[in-house]
Design a protein around this motif. Sequence first.
Motif, mmCIF file in Angstrom:
data_model
loop_
_atom_site.group_PDB
_atom_site.id
_atom_site.type_symbol
_atom_site.label_atom_id
_atom_site.label_comp_id
_atom_site.label_asym_id
_atom_site.label_seq_id
_atom_site.Cartn_x
_atom_site.Cartn_y
_atom_site.Cartn_z
ATOM 1 N N UNK A 273 -65.634 18.450 -31.713
ATOM 2 C CA UNK A 273 -65.032 19.633 -31.099
ATOM 3 C C UNK A 273 -63.956 20.247 -31.983
ATOM 4 N N UNK A 274 -63.554 19.500 -33.037
ATOM 5 C CA UNK A 274 -62.555 19.991 -33.992
ATOM 6 C C UNK A 274 -62.755 19.228 -35.299
ATOM 7 N N UNK A 275 -62.221 19.778 -36.383
ATOM 8 C CA UNK A 275 -62.340 19.115 -37.681
ATOM 9 C C UNK A 275 -61.449 17.880 -37.714
ATOM 10 N N UNK A 276 -61.965 16.803 -38.312
ATOM 11 C CA UNK A 276 -61.158 15.596 -38.393
ATOM 12 C C UNK A 276 -61.593 14.751 -39.573
ATOM 13 N N UNK A 277 -60.617 14.039 -40.149
ATOM 14 C CA UNK A 277 -60.843 13.035 -41.188
ATOM 15 C C UNK A 277 -59.773 11.970 -40.972
ATOM 16 N N UNK A 278 -60.093 10.947 -40.211
ATOM 17 C CA UNK A 278 -59.103 9.915 -39.909
ATOM 18 C C UNK A 278 -59.755 8.543 -39.865
ATOM 19 N N UNK A 279 -58.927 7.510 -39.971
ATOM 20 C CA UNK A 279 -59.425 6.138 -40.099
ATOM 21 C C UNK A 279 -58.559 5.190 -39.295
ATOM 22 N N UNK A 280 -59.217 4.203 -38.683
ATOM 23 C CA UNK A 280 -58.532 3.142 -37.951
ATOM 24 C C UNK A 280 -58.860 1.807 -38.627
ATOM 25 N N UNK A 281 -57.840 1.055 -38.964
ATOM 26 C CA UNK A 281 -58.032 -0.246 -39.603
ATOM 27 C C UNK A 281 -57.396 -1.311 -38.717
#
Length: 372
Positions: A273-281
């Motif tokens: 629904x929106x642009x995203x570039x994220x990470x969960x570690x």
Amino acid sequence: MLRLVSLLLLILGLTPLPASAQHVPADQPIRVVIVGLVHGHVKGFLHALPQNHDAKLVAIVEPDTALAAQYRTEYKLDPALFHTDLEETLRTVKPDAVLVYTTIQDHRRVIVAAAQLGIASMVEKPLTTTMADALAVRDASRRYHVPVLVNYETTWYSSNAEALRLVADGKLGTVRKVVVHDGHEGPKEIGVGPEWLPWLTDPVKNGAGALFDFGCYGADLLTVMMHGKAPLSVTAVSQTDKPQVYPHVEDDSTVILRYNGAQAVLMPSWDWSFARKDMEVYGTEGTAVTVGPSDIRTRLRPAKQESLAQAAPLSSQQSNSLGYLAAVLHGQVQPMGDLSSLDTNLVVMQILDAARTSAATGRTVTLQPLPQ
């Protein structure tokens, strides 16, 4: 002695930093040729060019003269910069590097042509569309002793650098789970240009759809996080939620990477629904979640409270693609095992290729060592 060292490196399947990459004086900008104008990321370079001191544009190769004229007018570029023949331009201009903004399918052709003349390459992600092309690129890099680098927007995110540092320093303990979200509403939905959209949604010219376009970001980060090791297996599911818009490629994928003692989930999509570039570690001693290019949320043992902070800014050699490329060609940075390096991106291609096969067959793919 030098010949002995070089021989040992070749036996081990490694190559020393090319001599040509160290011959650009550190006080001079590198001379670059843009090859292709069909990849919209080239606009970012052209916007930044007037203020950039790391690189000097000496030529543009684009066979589509109408498209070249459009860029020439929009960016007020000297007509003398424009050429249509790749090999002739490279032989005449003799640049230090090519910046490749062609279709992904054309990466191999351009890289090999440049390598044969001792010219380095930096291509837009991913490296290639097939493993055969990726191995051919590796062979050209080795044979002609030139660096081949891959540019990812997320490489220059200080939040990602901080997350990788926390992992490397053991602050999160043993990494058990990583989840990476990448994508946007879709290339057509965000207004990708007519020179870009047709090949970006072509399974041959782009390799796949959202799977290759955005799956490569997470595969790149995971490969560095796992010290260059490929996963044991890859399982992927792809689908097209908007067949009327993307009839030939998938617009949504989920990819599971299995490592010894850890799993990663990549979620590339053209249906966010929106642009995203994220990470969960998630590790045994803490967690780290990137928030945009510069912020990171952490929760570390024994503290119970989560904290949000801005990651430390990156150096000029690590904060943008041209600064990094110049540092490599000045002999100041060794591109081994980092996010842009060829060795890392060969593993990325293994992951993408296996994910494409898994999605098509409905089976988990076990990865095999790359041929040397």
